[in-house]
Design a protein around this motif. Structure first.
Motif, PDB file in Angstrom:
ATOM      1  N   LEU A  47       0.585  -1.108  -0.111  1.00  0.00           N
ATOM      2  CA  LEU A  47       0.068  -0.003  -0.094  1.00  0.00           C
ATOM      3  C   LEU A  47       0.440   0.934  -0.189  1.00  0.00           C
ATOM      4  CD1 LEU A  47      -2.543   1.656   0.133  1.00  0.00           C
ATOM      5  CD2 LEU A  47      -2.818   1.251   2.492  1.00  0.00           C
ATOM      6  N   GLU A  48       1.973   1.440   0.851  1.00  0.00           N
ATOM      7  CA  GLU A  48       3.008   2.973   1.177  1.00  0.00           C
ATOM      8  C   GLU A  48       3.487   2.959  -0.545  1.00  0.00           C
ATOM      9  OE1 GLU A  48       4.609   2.126   4.637  1.00  0.00           O
ATOM     10  OE2 GLU A  48       2.651   1.846   5.840  1.00  0.00           O
ATOM     11  N   ALA A  49       3.635   1.500  -1.059  1.00  0.00           N
ATOM     12  CA  ALA A  49       4.935   1.528  -1.850  1.00  0.00           C
ATOM     13  C   ALA A  49       3.536   2.029  -3.403  1.00  0.00           C
ATOM     14  CB  ALA A  49       5.177   0.068  -2.644  1.00  0.00           C
ATOM     15  N   GLU A  50       2.645   1.442  -3.207  1.00  0.00           N
ATOM     16  CA  GLU A  50       1.338   2.147  -4.449  1.00  0.00           C
ATOM     17  C   GLU A  50       0.969   4.321  -4.400  1.00  0.00           C
ATOM     18  OE1 GLU A  50       0.651   0.935  -6.877  1.00  0.00           O
ATOM     19  OE2 GLU A  50       1.996  -0.781  -6.389  1.00  0.00           O
ATOM     20  N   ILE A  51       1.043   4.088  -3.243  1.00  0.00           N
ATOM     21  CA  ILE A  51       1.196   5.423  -3.084  1.00  0.00           C
ATOM     22  C   ILE A  51       2.001   6.495  -3.088  1.00  0.00           C
ATOM     23  CG2 ILE A  51       1.086   7.222  -0.858  1.00  0.00           C
ATOM     24  CD1 ILE A  51      -0.938   5.155   0.433  1.00  0.00           C
ATOM     25  N   GLU A  52       3.476   5.776  -2.664  1.00  0.00           N
ATOM     26  CA  GLU A  52       4.595   6.492  -2.897  1.00  0.00           C
ATOM     27  C   GLU A  52       4.647   6.465  -4.018  1.00  0.00           C
ATOM     28  OE1 GLU A  52       8.558   8.614  -1.939  1.00  0.00           O
ATOM     29  OE2 GLU A  52       7.357   7.569  -0.620  1.00  0.00           O
ATOM     30  N   LYS A  53       4.771   5.743  -5.383  1.00  0.00           N
ATOM     31  CA  LYS A  53       4.225   5.351  -6.971  1.00  0.00           C
ATOM     32  C   LYS A  53       3.224   6.264  -7.838  1.00  0.00           C
ATOM     33  CE  LYS A  53       4.588   1.230  -7.615  1.00  0.00           C
ATOM     34  NZ  LYS A  53       3.886   0.127  -7.929  1.00  0.00           N
ATOM     35  N   LYS A  54       2.751   7.382  -6.715  1.00  0.00           N
ATOM     36  CA  LYS A  54       1.842   7.881  -7.155  1.00  0.00           C
ATOM     37  C   LYS A  54       0.686   7.446  -8.427  1.00  0.00           C
ATOM     38  CE  LYS A  54       3.764  12.193  -6.159  1.00  0.00           C
ATOM     39  NZ  LYS A  54       3.597  11.829  -4.835  1.00  0.00           N
ATOM     40  N   THR A  55       0.701   5.823  -7.996  1.00  0.00           N
ATOM     41  CA  THR A  55      -0.741   4.993  -8.681  1.00  0.00           C
ATOM     42  C   THR A  55      -1.679   5.987  -9.844  1.00  0.00           C
ATOM     43  OG1 THR A  55       0.675   2.941  -7.853  1.00  0.00           O
ATOM     44  CG2 THR A  55      -0.765   2.362  -9.289  1.00  0.00           C
ATOM     45  N   GLU A  56      -2.255   5.314 -10.138  1.00  0.00           N
ATOM     46  CA  GLU A  56      -3.116   6.116 -10.597  1.00  0.00           C
ATOM     47  C   GLU A  56      -4.163   5.096  -9.846  1.00  0.00           C
ATOM     48  OE1 GLU A  56      -3.973   7.048 -14.793  1.00  0.00           O
ATOM     49  OE2 GLU A  56      -2.474   7.671 -15.033  1.00  0.00           O
ATOM     50  N   PHE A  57      -5.741   5.734  -9.919  1.00  0.00           N
ATOM     51  CA  PHE A  57      -6.863   4.864  -9.256  1.00  0.00           C
ATOM     52  C   PHE A  57      -7.101   3.491  -9.786  1.00  0.00           C
ATOM     53  CE2 PHE A  57      -8.825   8.049  -6.103  1.00  0.00           C
ATOM     54  CZ  PHE A  57      -9.340   7.219  -4.792  1.00  0.00           C
ATOM     55  N   GLU A  58      -7.396   3.497 -11.605  1.00  0.00           N
ATOM     56  CA  GLU A  58      -7.809   2.671 -11.582  1.00  0.00           C
ATOM     57  C   GLU A  58      -6.671   1.551 -11.855  1.00  0.00           C
ATOM     58  OE1 GLU A  58      -9.633   1.599 -16.849  1.00  0.00           O
ATOM     59  OE2 GLU A  58      -7.652   3.215 -16.188  1.00  0.00           O
ATOM     60  N   THR A  59      -5.359   1.870 -12.377  1.00  0.00           N
ATOM     61  CA  THR A  59      -4.306   0.568 -12.131  1.00  0.00           C
ATOM     62  C   THR A  59      -4.454  -0.013 -10.308  1.00  0.00           C
ATOM     63  OG1 THR A  59      -2.724   1.702 -13.782  1.00  0.00           O
ATOM     64  CG2 THR A  59      -1.678   0.324 -11.916  1.00  0.00           C
ATOM     65  N   PHE A  60      -4.821   0.533  -9.613  1.00  0.00           N
ATOM     66  CA  PHE A  60      -4.412   0.735  -8.062  1.00  0.00           C
ATOM     67  C   PHE A  60      -5.657  -0.412  -7.549  1.00  0.00           C
ATOM     68  CE2 PHE A  60      -5.853   1.043  -3.764  1.00  0.00           C
ATOM     69  CZ  PHE A  60      -4.995   1.196  -3.566  1.00  0.00           C
ATOM     70  N   PHE A  61      -6.944  -0.041  -8.608  1.00  0.00           N
ATOM     71  CA  PHE A  61      -7.456  -1.503  -8.383  1.00  0.00           C
ATOM     72  C   PHE A  61      -7.715  -2.709  -9.127  1.00  0.00           C
ATOM     73  CE2 PHE A  61     -10.187   1.715  -5.806  1.00  0.00           C
ATOM     74  CZ  PHE A  61     -10.231   1.474  -4.783  1.00  0.00           C
ATOM     75  N   GLU A  62      -6.930  -2.194 -10.186  1.00  0.00           N
ATOM     76  CA  GLU A  62      -6.761  -3.371 -11.484  1.00  0.00           C
ATOM     77  C   GLU A  62      -5.895  -4.533 -10.634  1.00  0.00           C
ATOM     78  OE1 GLU A  62      -6.373  -1.278 -14.962  1.00  0.00           O
ATOM     79  OE2 GLU A  62      -7.671  -1.208 -15.671  1.00  0.00           O
ATOM     80  N   GLN A  63      -4.325  -3.432 -10.234  1.00  0.00           N
ATOM     81  CA  GLN A  63      -4.020  -4.643 -10.546  1.00  0.00           C
ATOM     82  C   GLN A  63      -3.577  -5.385  -8.018  1.00  0.00           C
ATOM     83  OE1 GLN A  63      -0.567  -2.597 -11.203  1.00  0.00           O
ATOM     84  NE2 GLN A  63      -0.381  -2.237 -13.115  1.00  0.00           N
ATOM     85  N   ALA A  64      -4.729  -5.030  -7.446  1.00  0.00           N
ATOM     86  CA  ALA A  64      -4.864  -5.308  -6.697  1.00  0.00           C
ATOM     87  C   ALA A  64      -4.979  -6.716  -6.211  1.00  0.00           C
ATOM     88  CB  ALA A  64      -6.356  -4.615  -5.785  1.00  0.00           C
ATOM     89  N   PRO A  65      -3.847  -7.011  -5.036  1.00  0.00           N
ATOM     90  CA  PRO A  65      -3.320  -8.940  -4.981  1.00  0.00           C
ATOM     91  C   PRO A  65      -5.123  -9.324  -5.125  1.00  0.00           C
ATOM     92  CG  PRO A  65      -2.303  -7.099  -3.514  1.00  0.00           C
ATOM     93  CD  PRO A  65      -3.110  -6.133  -4.151  1.00  0.00           C
ATOM     94  N   GLU A  66      -5.858  -9.140  -4.318  1.00  0.00           N
ATOM     95  CA  GLU A  66      -6.799  -9.415  -3.679  1.00  0.00           C
ATOM     96  C   GLU A  66      -8.175  -8.990  -3.975  1.00  0.00           C
ATOM     97  OE1 GLU A  66      -8.082 -13.742  -2.030  1.00  0.00           O
ATOM     98  OE2 GLU A  66      -6.665 -13.080  -2.524  1.00  0.00           O
ATOM     99  N   LEU A  67      -9.018  -8.782  -4.757  1.00  0.00           N
ATOM    100  CA  LEU A  67      -9.558  -7.669  -4.261  1.00  0.00           C
ATOM    101  C   LEU A  67     -11.104  -8.603  -2.819  1.00  0.00           C
ATOM    102  CD1 LEU A  67     -11.028  -6.193  -7.318  1.00  0.00           C
ATOM    103  CD2 LEU A  67     -10.199  -4.964  -5.238  1.00  0.00           C
TER     104      LEU A  67
END
Length: 116
Positions: A47-67
């Motif tokens: 989570l902290e890495a995604e925040i640091e990378k400034k991941t877009e919302f769409e990518t954040f959810f598309e690449q989520a390990p397991e919804l």
């Protein structure tokens, strides 16, 4: 069809608003993070890495390990729309998260927010 603006916004740009909303109501950053981890399957480090990378919302959810499959139990209205009726998958994920943060800010117990 053009994408909704929120899809291209970084998750990191909205994350502080989730925290502020929770903290104004006496809740914690840790609880916000727990909700996000429960929803997406990201570890705290991921989570902290995604925040640091400034991941877009769409990518954040598309690449989520397991919804979390239990997220489908989230019902109610957010931004005037019933979350269970949203047809676009990424928008529904965003609104599920919004709904859980709202519930946190309203003082709901974590067990109920996390549908356990």
């Amino acid at each position: 069809m053009t994408k909704h603006k929120i899809y291209t916004m970084s998750f990191a740009s909205v994350y502080p608003h989730y925290i502020n909303k929770a903290e104004r109501k006496g809740r914690t950053k840790g609880e916000v993070d727990e909700i996000i981890r429960w929803h997406t399957g990201y570890s705290q480090e991921e989570l902290e890495a995604e925040i640091e990378k400034k991941t877009e919302f769409e990518t954040f959810f598309e690449q989520a390990p397991e919804l979390n499959p239990s997220r489908k139990a989230i019902k109610g209205v957010i931004c005037g729309v019933r979350v269970e009726d949203i047809e676009e998958p990424i928008m529904q994920e965003i609104r599920y998260l919004d709904k859980m943060i709202d519930e946190l800010a309203k003082g709901k117990k974590m067990e109920k927010i996390l549908r356990t």
